[in-house]
Design an enzyme around this catalytic site. Structure first.
Site, PDB file in Angstrom:
ATOM      1  N   VAL B  23       0.820  -1.215   0.000  1.00 34.00           N
ATOM      2  CA  VAL B  23       0.000   0.000   0.000  1.00 34.00           C
ATOM      3  C   VAL B  23       0.855   1.267   0.000  1.00 34.00           C
ATOM      4  O   VAL B  23       0.660   2.160  -0.828  1.00 34.00           O
ATOM      5  CB  VAL B  23      -0.970   0.019   1.199  1.00 34.00           C
ATOM      6  CG1 VAL B  23      -1.825   1.277   1.162  1.00 34.00           C
ATOM      7  CG2 VAL B  23      -1.855  -1.219   1.179  1.00 34.00           C
ATOM      8  N   LYS B 115      -5.902  -0.651  11.571  1.00 36.14           N
ATOM      9  CA  LYS B 115      -7.128  -0.877  12.348  1.00 36.14           C
ATOM     10  C   LYS B 115      -6.840  -1.460  13.724  1.00 36.14           C
ATOM     11  O   LYS B 115      -7.569  -1.190  14.682  1.00 36.14           O
ATOM     12  CB  LYS B 115      -8.100  -1.789  11.604  1.00 36.14           C
ATOM     13  CG  LYS B 115      -7.454  -2.982  10.931  1.00 36.14           C
ATOM     14  CD  LYS B 115      -7.221  -2.673   9.474  1.00 36.14           C
ATOM     15  CE  LYS B 115      -6.483  -3.790   8.753  1.00 36.14           C
ATOM     16  NZ  LYS B 115      -6.040  -3.387   7.423  1.00 36.14           N
ATOM     17  N   GLU B 139      -9.523   6.143   6.448  1.00 37.56           N
ATOM     18  CA  GLU B 139     -10.441   5.509   5.487  1.00 37.56           C
ATOM     19  C   GLU B 139      -9.888   4.161   5.020  1.00 37.56           C
ATOM     20  O   GLU B 139     -10.640   3.209   4.773  1.00 37.56           O
ATOM     21  CB  GLU B 139     -10.638   6.439   4.279  1.00 37.56           C
ATOM     22  CG  GLU B 139     -11.652   5.974   3.265  1.00 37.56           C
ATOM     23  CD  GLU B 139     -13.065   5.900   3.836  1.00 37.56           C
ATOM     24  OE1 GLU B 139     -13.680   6.937   4.039  1.00 37.56           O
ATOM     25  OE2 GLU B 139     -13.536   4.776   4.084  1.00 37.56           O
ATOM     26  N   GLY B 144     -11.063  -1.412   2.627  1.00 34.55           N
ATOM     27  CA  GLY B 144     -10.231  -1.056   1.475  1.00 34.55           C
ATOM     28  C   GLY B 144     -10.711   0.171   0.730  1.00 34.55           C
ATOM     29  O   GLY B 144     -10.753   1.270   1.272  1.00 34.55           O
ATOM     30  N   ILE B 146     -13.648   0.956  -0.442  1.00 35.20           N
ATOM     31  CA  ILE B 146     -15.015   1.439  -0.197  1.00 35.20           C
ATOM     32  C   ILE B 146     -14.949   2.650   0.726  1.00 35.20           C
ATOM     33  O   ILE B 146     -14.335   2.562   1.786  1.00 35.20           O
ATOM     34  CB  ILE B 146     -15.872   0.355   0.482  1.00 35.20           C
ATOM     35  CG1 ILE B 146     -15.885  -0.935  -0.347  1.00 35.20           C
ATOM     36  CG2 ILE B 146     -17.283   0.854   0.737  1.00 35.20           C
ATOM     37  CD1 ILE B 146     -16.534  -2.104   0.380  1.00 35.20           C
ATOM     38  N   GLY B 197      -0.873 -15.330  -2.059  1.00 36.63           N
ATOM     39  CA  GLY B 197      -0.711 -14.012  -1.441  1.00 36.63           C
ATOM     40  C   GLY B 197      -1.999 -13.428  -0.896  1.00 36.63           C
ATOM     41  O   GLY B 197      -2.037 -12.267  -0.489  1.00 36.63           O
ATOM     42  N   GLU B 200      -1.854 -14.399   4.898  1.00 34.70           N
ATOM     43  CA  GLU B 200      -0.524 -14.260   5.483  1.00 34.70           C
ATOM     44  C   GLU B 200       0.013 -15.631   5.897  1.00 34.70           C
ATOM     45  O   GLU B 200      -0.757 -16.561   6.127  1.00 34.70           O
ATOM     46  CB  GLU B 200      -0.603 -13.375   6.739  1.00 34.70           C
ATOM     47  CG  GLU B 200      -1.197 -12.011   6.536  1.00 34.70           C
ATOM     48  CD  GLU B 200      -0.237 -11.052   5.834  1.00 34.70           C
ATOM     49  OE1 GLU B 200       0.982 -11.262   5.938  1.00 34.70           O
ATOM     50  OE2 GLU B 200      -0.717 -10.108   5.170  1.00 34.70           O
ATOM     51  N   LYS B 215     -11.928  -3.838  12.657  1.00 30.65           N
ATOM     52  CA  LYS B 215     -12.668  -2.914  11.788  1.00 30.65           C
ATOM     53  C   LYS B 215     -14.072  -2.667  12.332  1.00 30.65           C
ATOM     54  O   LYS B 215     -14.578  -1.535  12.331  1.00 30.65           O
ATOM     55  CB  LYS B 215     -12.721  -3.483  10.368  1.00 30.65           C
ATOM     56  CG  LYS B 215     -11.336  -3.611   9.725  1.00 30.65           C
ATOM     57  CD  LYS B 215     -11.374  -4.519   8.496  1.00 30.65           C
ATOM     58  CE  LYS B 215      -9.983  -4.676   7.880  1.00 30.65           C
ATOM     59  NZ  LYS B 215      -9.937  -5.769   6.880  1.00 30.65           N
ATOM     60  N   GLY B 309      -5.727  -4.826  -1.251  1.00 33.18           N
ATOM     61  CA  GLY B 309      -4.910  -4.668  -2.436  1.00 33.18           C
ATOM     62  C   GLY B 309      -4.396  -3.245  -2.548  1.00 33.18           C
ATOM     63  O   GLY B 309      -4.934  -2.320  -1.936  1.00 33.18           O
TER      64      GLY B 309
END
Lengths: 440, 440
Positions: B23, B115, B139, B144, B146, B197, B200, B215, B309
């Site tokens: 990210v 989070k 956010e 992700g 959204i 992937g 984890e 979350k 992602g």
């Protein structure tokens, strides 16, 4: 503290509401009955100081004590005791436009659900809002209770948007959903929707796709940073869909919806079309609305929710009220008017090539299929799948085709020739098949 | 001009990025390659001044010239040339917490996707942000790409939220979707997801529901105006689901999902459960995420999109960057910390009564059903529907029940008794059936 953090000590924001119909009345009730909820997130109280509506006498379920009444809504713009004008009158011109124009000119924030006015006069009004340092807010204008405007303008602000798609008119979606379920013809479903209050007595704005096109115009303006340009939207409504088309579409794996689509540099299109059943938008039924944003880097985001009604629409108005109270005042279309591209500078024409659904009513006799497919071949249109329903020698039957991708003009040329064939008994029906977005 | 309108003349906002993984690296690339897009909506340029990551040598696809490198990410908080710290390190304590704490203390805005940190330390960090007049934006921490946080905190700001539901972990949803489609057992799908992937090497945070519960904790804090209280979430993961359960659930009209649910005054619950196939959330497959907000006056709004992602998550970070540039700085959980209710003051227990799915492995012989139903009857649990799969006299078969609404404690008491019956060959499997939200 940053300027947009709620200041609980600040004076109440004074709200004038023009129009106390389904939505305006509910906004007034929410402010009156749930002031504490609003103040908790807004950091300020709201106080309705003045209202205007058609009938003064109706009991609207909130206490009018201490609230002034004016007969002419436009007067609200001239008052000193109003910080925010909530315009719930409607109509692209007339009192609504006069009120909003004057409110912005006199330095008042405006909240409106008036998509017609914004689609036609949005650029000028956005300029006025900017020049007078006030907000012109319209979450309620698009997709009812779905926070579509905020999600696009702010939530996806860092994206390059490649497509906006939406089911934006609950009346049309209700009619199409019911025609599909019951097989009733359009006219009957419309008449019933009018009785139930889902459709207006004068239904044209809805069923001819105009209301939805207003909304698409505004979404395209935000998504692509361009001036709203209603006259650049290609619009077709839902009047020409027959109940039989739903059954054929289903056999081919599709559902029929009125879908708006906008892409950068192209004419936005509001059209009745087929969607693969596996897509999210295809599953949006009844009075629900949905918007799908395809964008880079996010991918595809879909929002669904109630597209109309007092609760949904007033929720959007309340969200704008809280934003204004918190001093979150965006540029109307996401950037300054001077930075907006010219929304009229888009390619004319019917949009990108798509597959098409075509229904022909033909005489059931040998050679018909050859006659039709030879016309298609001449125009280089290839067929992906075909259905002929039933057998009725020498009688009229439906011949349904799904084509591969083709431009709408080439298809129309071919269909005009096909219509002139002696075996073809009625004008062909054609609807684009939209390529899938998010599965769901 | 209102203070939050972009001022194109303002100096660039200086960004320090801690963590250049999937990210963080994408955020840096987006800022480097699409600065114009961002500036058009933000009204300001962004400039990366400093980064920190594990390996200094990797080619990350953006130009590092002019960008400082620090080995210790926490140093970014101490620099004078940083306005916004983007924390992409992760982990609820350690360097991430040190960096974020110091950044807020030194008056820098923070954007994080962390989070775990917010669920555990959110109240304290929100207080720091407030005290120092800066934004703590996240956010990217939830769902992700959204815009779930913004939609809830601002887009539905005027509502009283009655329920938040969500599919909030893409790894779990991918595993469940694939088990359903292929019938593979959990362990095999997990191993493959690790290879691809999607999971984890240490999968516990995901498959035990902990990440999703982080979350949910944050969403509940915003929705109900309460402090985030992770230790008040009832959590069960997806390890105990067998491939056979998907088939039985399907026959009963349900799909199996890991769903978070939060309601005012109740313990939030993150649990593997059954959803009616007709609901929107039941159709969210693979690595998609979804959130559903049930609220008054809006009704039900559902948002779906990519939950993880680089593209999706960086989109969320960019949206926070633009908000900060436009001076849209909300209170962390939607209202001042002092105004948040105590998130730990919720009812203990397993949530409201719901129907349950129960699978028993029993010996296929006469009298078994009578034995089981008599235990259920003693505990006043009534059965809505029942399946027995196949016939295998004297062998073990699955007996599947859907109960009417019952409290989880009463059900568990009954199941303990049922497990002790000689005809019951394995521990019963029980999952709640969630009552439908938005159809779709």
């Amino acid at each position: 503290m940053p300027s947009d953090k709620p200041q609980k000590s600040a004076a109440p924001l004074r709200v004038g509401i023009a129009g106390l119909g389904v939505v305006g009345g509910e906004v007034a009730r929410q402010i009156s009955h749930h002031g504490d909820t609003l103040a908790a997130v807004a950091g300020r109280d709201f106080r309705i100081t003045v209202v205007s509506a058609r009938s003064r006498d109706a009991d609207r379920g909130f206490d009018m004590a201490g609230i002034d009444w004016v007969d002419n809504a436009a007067e609200i713009a001239e008052r000193d005791d109003v910080d925010i004008v909530v315009e719930m009158i409607g109509g692209e011109e007339g009192v609504a436009l006069e009120l909003v124009t004057r409110a912005l000119e006199t330095g008042k924030h405006v909240i409106t659900a008036n998509k017609a006015m914004l689609a036609h006069h949005g650029t000028r009004l956005a300029g006025l809002a900017e020049a007078n340092n006030v907000g012109l807010m319209f979450e309620a204008a698009i997709a009812g209770g779905i926070p579509a405007v905020k999600s696009l303008r702010e939530g996806l602000a860092g994206n390059r948007v490649s497509r906006v798609s939406g089911i934006l008119n609950g009346t049309c979606n209700y009619i199409l959903t019911r025609m599909e379920k019951t097989g009733e013809p359009f006219d009957e479903v419309l008449a019933d929707a009018q009785k139930l209050g889902y459709a207006e007595a004068e239904p044209s704005l809805d069923v001819d796709g105009i209301d939805a096109a207003h909304k698409l115009t505004i979404l395209a303006a935000i998504a692509f940073g361009q001036t709203p340009q209603f006259d650049k939207v290609a619009i077709s409504g839902i009047r020409d869909v027959s109940a039989v088309d739903f059954a054929y579409a289903k056999q081919l794996g599709f559902r029929i919806k009125l879908v708006g689509t906008a892409e950068p540099g192209r004419m936005p299109r509001m059209q009745t079309c087929l969607l693969p059943m596996s897509t999210q938008l295809a599953k949006v039924d009844g009075v629900l609305n949905a918007v799908e944003f395809d964008a880079d880097p996010v991918g595809s985001v879909v929002l669904t929710g109630p597209g109309a009604g007092s609760g949904a629409t007033s929720s959007a108005v309340l969200s704008d009220l809280v934003d204004l109270a918190c001093d979150r005042i965006p540029f109307t279309f996401g950037r300054p008017v001077a930075a907006l591209a010219d929304g009229s500078a888009v390619e004319n024409g019917g949009g990108p090539d798509t597959p098409f659904y075509v229904r022909l009513m033909v005489v059931d006799k040998p050679g018909v299929l050859a006659d039709i497919t030879s016309v298609l071949q001449i125009h280089d249109i290839s067929v992906e799948s075909m259905l002929q329903q039933g057998r009725a020698p020498q009688d009229t039957v439906a011949l349904v085709l799904a084509t591969h991708e083709v431009g709408v003009e080439r298809l129309m040329t071919a269909l005009t020739e096909i219509e002139s064939l002696s075996c073809v008994m009625a004008a062909p029906v054609a609807m684009p098949i939209l390529v899938p977005g998010q599965e769901g």
